[in-house]
Design a protein around this motif. Structure first.
Motif, PDB file in Angstrom:
ATOM      1  N   LEU A 120      15.924   0.600  -0.030  1.00  0.00           N
ATOM      2  CA  LEU A 120      15.644  -0.764  -0.452  1.00  0.00           C
ATOM      3  C   LEU A 120      14.137  -0.930  -0.628  1.00  0.00           C
ATOM      4  N   GLN A 121      13.734  -1.586  -1.717  1.00  0.00           N
ATOM      5  CA  GLN A 121      12.309  -1.744  -2.007  1.00  0.00           C
ATOM      6  C   GLN A 121      11.880  -3.198  -1.899  1.00  0.00           C
ATOM      7  N   SER A 122      10.685  -3.393  -1.392  1.00  0.00           N
ATOM      8  CA  SER A 122      10.116  -4.723  -1.249  1.00  0.00           C
ATOM      9  C   SER A 122       9.622  -5.228  -2.604  1.00  0.00           C
ATOM     10  N   ASN A 123       9.066  -6.433  -2.598  1.00  0.00           N
ATOM     11  CA  ASN A 123       8.557  -6.973  -3.857  1.00  0.00           C
ATOM     12  C   ASN A 123       7.318  -6.230  -4.352  1.00  0.00           C
ATOM     13  N   LYS A 124       6.795  -5.313  -3.530  1.00  0.00           N
ATOM     14  CA  LYS A 124       5.692  -4.456  -3.959  1.00  0.00           C
ATOM     15  C   LYS A 124       6.145  -3.015  -4.162  1.00  0.00           C
ATOM     16  N   GLY A 125       7.455  -2.813  -4.087  1.00  0.00           N
ATOM     17  CA  GLY A 125       8.003  -1.484  -4.328  1.00  0.00           C
ATOM     18  C   GLY A 125       8.029  -0.567  -3.128  1.00  0.00           C
ATOM     19  N   GLY A 126       7.598  -1.068  -1.973  1.00  0.00           N
ATOM     20  CA  GLY A 126       7.553  -0.241  -0.776  1.00  0.00           C
ATOM     21  C   GLY A 126       8.933   0.001  -0.184  1.00  0.00           C
ATOM     22  N   THR A 127       9.073   1.099   0.545  1.00  0.00           N
ATOM     23  CA  THR A 127      10.316   1.428   1.238  1.00  0.00           C
ATOM     24  C   THR A 127      10.011   1.676   2.711  1.00  0.00           C
ATOM     25  N   ALA A 128      11.069   1.787   3.506  1.00  0.00           N
ATOM     26  CA  ALA A 128      10.891   2.088   4.926  1.00  0.00           C
ATOM     27  C   ALA A 128      10.194   3.438   5.111  1.00  0.00           C
ATOM     28  N   LEU A 129      10.531   4.417   4.270  1.00  0.00           N
ATOM     29  CA  LEU A 129       9.914   5.737   4.368  1.00  0.00           C
ATOM     30  C   LEU A 129       8.421   5.664   4.055  1.00  0.00           C
ATOM     31  N   MET A 130       8.062   4.883   3.054  1.00  0.00           N
ATOM     32  CA  MET A 130       6.641   4.722   2.727  1.00  0.00           C
ATOM     33  C   MET A 130       5.886   4.084   3.881  1.00  0.00           C
ATOM     34  N   GLN A 131       6.512   3.068   4.504  1.00  0.00           N
ATOM     35  CA  GLN A 131       5.863   2.388   5.624  1.00  0.00           C
ATOM     36  C   GLN A 131       5.640   3.359   6.776  1.00  0.00           C
ATOM     37  N   ALA A 132       6.686   4.121   7.116  1.00  0.00           N
ATOM     38  CA  ALA A 132       6.577   5.066   8.220  1.00  0.00           C
ATOM     39  C   ALA A 132       5.545   6.151   7.923  1.00  0.00           C
ATOM     40  N   ALA A 133       5.532   6.654   6.676  1.00  0.00           N
ATOM     41  CA  ALA A 133       4.568   7.685   6.293  1.00  0.00           C
ATOM     42  C   ALA A 133       3.146   7.156   6.353  1.00  0.00           C
ATOM     43  N   ASP A 134       2.944   5.948   5.854  1.00  0.00           N
ATOM     44  CA  ASP A 134       1.613   5.354   5.838  1.00  0.00           C
ATOM     45  C   ASP A 134       1.072   5.139   7.251  1.00  0.00           C
ATOM     46  N   LEU A 181       8.808   5.294  -6.324  1.00  0.00           N
ATOM     47  CA  LEU A 181       7.426   4.872  -6.495  1.00  0.00           C
ATOM     48  C   LEU A 181       7.270   3.410  -6.136  1.00  0.00           C
ATOM     49  N   ASP A 182       6.179   3.080  -5.437  1.00  0.00           N
ATOM     50  CA  ASP A 182       5.869   1.672  -5.240  1.00  0.00           C
ATOM     51  C   ASP A 182       5.154   1.147  -6.483  1.00  0.00           C
ATOM     52  N   HIS A 183       4.753  -0.111  -6.455  1.00  0.00           N
ATOM     53  CA  HIS A 183       4.140  -0.695  -7.650  1.00  0.00           C
ATOM     54  C   HIS A 183       2.749  -0.123  -7.938  1.00  0.00           C
ATOM     55  N   GLY A 184       2.200   0.606  -6.976  1.00  0.00           N
ATOM     56  CA  GLY A 184       0.926   1.284  -7.209  1.00  0.00           C
ATOM     57  C   GLY A 184       1.110   2.700  -7.711  1.00  0.00           C
ATOM     58  N   GLY A 185       2.375   3.105  -7.897  1.00  0.00           N
ATOM     59  CA  GLY A 185       2.658   4.428  -8.423  1.00  0.00           C
ATOM     60  C   GLY A 185       2.642   5.541  -7.403  1.00  0.00           C
ATOM     61  N   ARG A 186       2.732   5.198  -6.098  1.00  0.00           N
ATOM     62  CA  ARG A 186       2.695   6.215  -5.051  1.00  0.00           C
ATOM     63  C   ARG A 186       4.075   6.442  -4.441  1.00  0.00           C
ATOM     64  N   THR A 187       4.337   7.696  -4.063  1.00  0.00           N
ATOM     65  CA  THR A 187       5.537   8.051  -3.314  1.00  0.00           C
ATOM     66  C   THR A 187       5.207   8.050  -1.816  1.00  0.00           C
ATOM     67  N   ALA A 188       6.243   8.224  -0.993  1.00  0.00           N
ATOM     68  CA  ALA A 188       6.023   8.299   0.454  1.00  0.00           C
ATOM     69  C   ALA A 188       5.114   9.478   0.800  1.00  0.00           C
ATOM     70  N   ARG A 189       5.315  10.618   0.126  1.00  0.00           N
ATOM     71  CA  ARG A 189       4.473  11.789   0.388  1.00  0.00           C
ATOM     72  C   ARG A 189       3.014  11.483   0.086  1.00  0.00           C
ATOM     73  N   GLN A 190       2.767  10.786  -1.016  1.00  0.00           N
ATOM     74  CA  GLN A 190       1.392  10.455  -1.383  1.00  0.00           C
ATOM     75  C   GLN A 190       0.759   9.496  -0.382  1.00  0.00           C
ATOM     76  N   TRP A 191       1.577   8.592   0.193  1.00  0.00           N
ATOM     77  CA  TRP A 191       1.049   7.702   1.227  1.00  0.00           C
ATOM     78  C   TRP A 191       0.636   8.507   2.454  1.00  0.00           C
ATOM     79  N   ALA A 192       1.457   9.511   2.830  1.00  0.00           N
ATOM     80  CA  ALA A 192       1.120  10.357   3.978  1.00  0.00           C
ATOM     81  C   ALA A 192      -0.159  11.141   3.718  1.00  0.00           C
TER      82      ALA A 192
END
Length: 211
Positions: free
Chosen positions: A108-122, A142-153
């Motif tokens: 599930l993605q937020s209004n900014k495209g984020g996911t739980a995995l992205m949050q945990a990775a970040d 991808l979130d609205h900034g074009g990043r994946t969870a791996r890229q956030w990590a």
């Protein structure tokens, strides 16, 4: 559109969910209160809509989360964030697991495209990353900034490397920064080698292991 002011009782019930005042929330629900009633809260300086489940998950109130799920609270609300995102962001692993057991959607993605995995990775929440990957969370979203969870990590690691760079003193000598004991203990529990940047390297490894 701006949210209207909530009823005082709803504000109090929201606080009860944060404080794990279980009987107050149960009484509210038995009197016909909605498990998914929305209340305004703030995130990043913005007023957003949240539910009791958001409040309980964000404050690590496991028994409250279980009670709300029994009352059929939805795990799918994600205007700014879902309850799963909140729990993953703060590293509340037990709540992440319970939500996943109740079919919370890890993609599930937020209004900014984020996911739980992205949050945990970040946030470097390695145990939550592992749980979400076991639940088949999509690593390529991808979130609205074009990043994946791996890229956030990876971005998190670069920031930590910059912050941990030892400053030279007046004589030009340097002093290595010690790794926080709490992070080292988490790594040992997960049978990983302590990296110079704390637990974030472990998060990257978890994400790269699926390739």
């Amino acid at each position: 559109a701006a949210m209207s002011s909530p009823a005082p009782l709803l504000v109090e019930i929201h606080r009860s969910a944060q404080r794990d005042e279980l009987q107050k929330v149960v009484k509210w629900l038995r009197k016909g209160g909605l498990a998914d009633a929305l209340f305004p809260t703030t995130s990043g300086g913005q007023v957003i809509a949240g539910t009791l489940l958001h409040a309980a998950a964000g404050y690590d109130q496991l028994e409250m989360v279980r009670e709300l799920l029994e009352a059929r609270a939805s795990t799918c609300r994600a205007a700014s964030a879902s309850a799963l995102m909140d729990a993953a962001n703060y590293g509340h692993l037990s709540i992440v697991l319970v939500l996943l057991q109740h079919s919370a959607n890890p993609d599930l993605q937020s209004n900014k495209g984020g996911t739980a995995l992205m949050q945990a990775a970040d946030q470097g929440q390695e145990a939550c990353v592992k749980a979400l990957l076991r639940a088949k969370a999509n690593t390529e979203l991808l979130d609205h900034g074009g990043r994946t969870a791996r890229q956030w990590a990876e971005l998190k690691e670069k920031l930590l490397e910059f912050q941990d760079t030892p400053d030279a003193d007046m004589t030009g000598s340097t002093e290595a920064a010690e790794e926080p004991e709490e992070e080292r203990g988490l790594l040992e529990d997960l049978h990983a080698e302590p990296p110079v940047c704390g637990i974030t390297k472990g998060v990257q490894n978890r994400l790269h292991d699926i390739d």
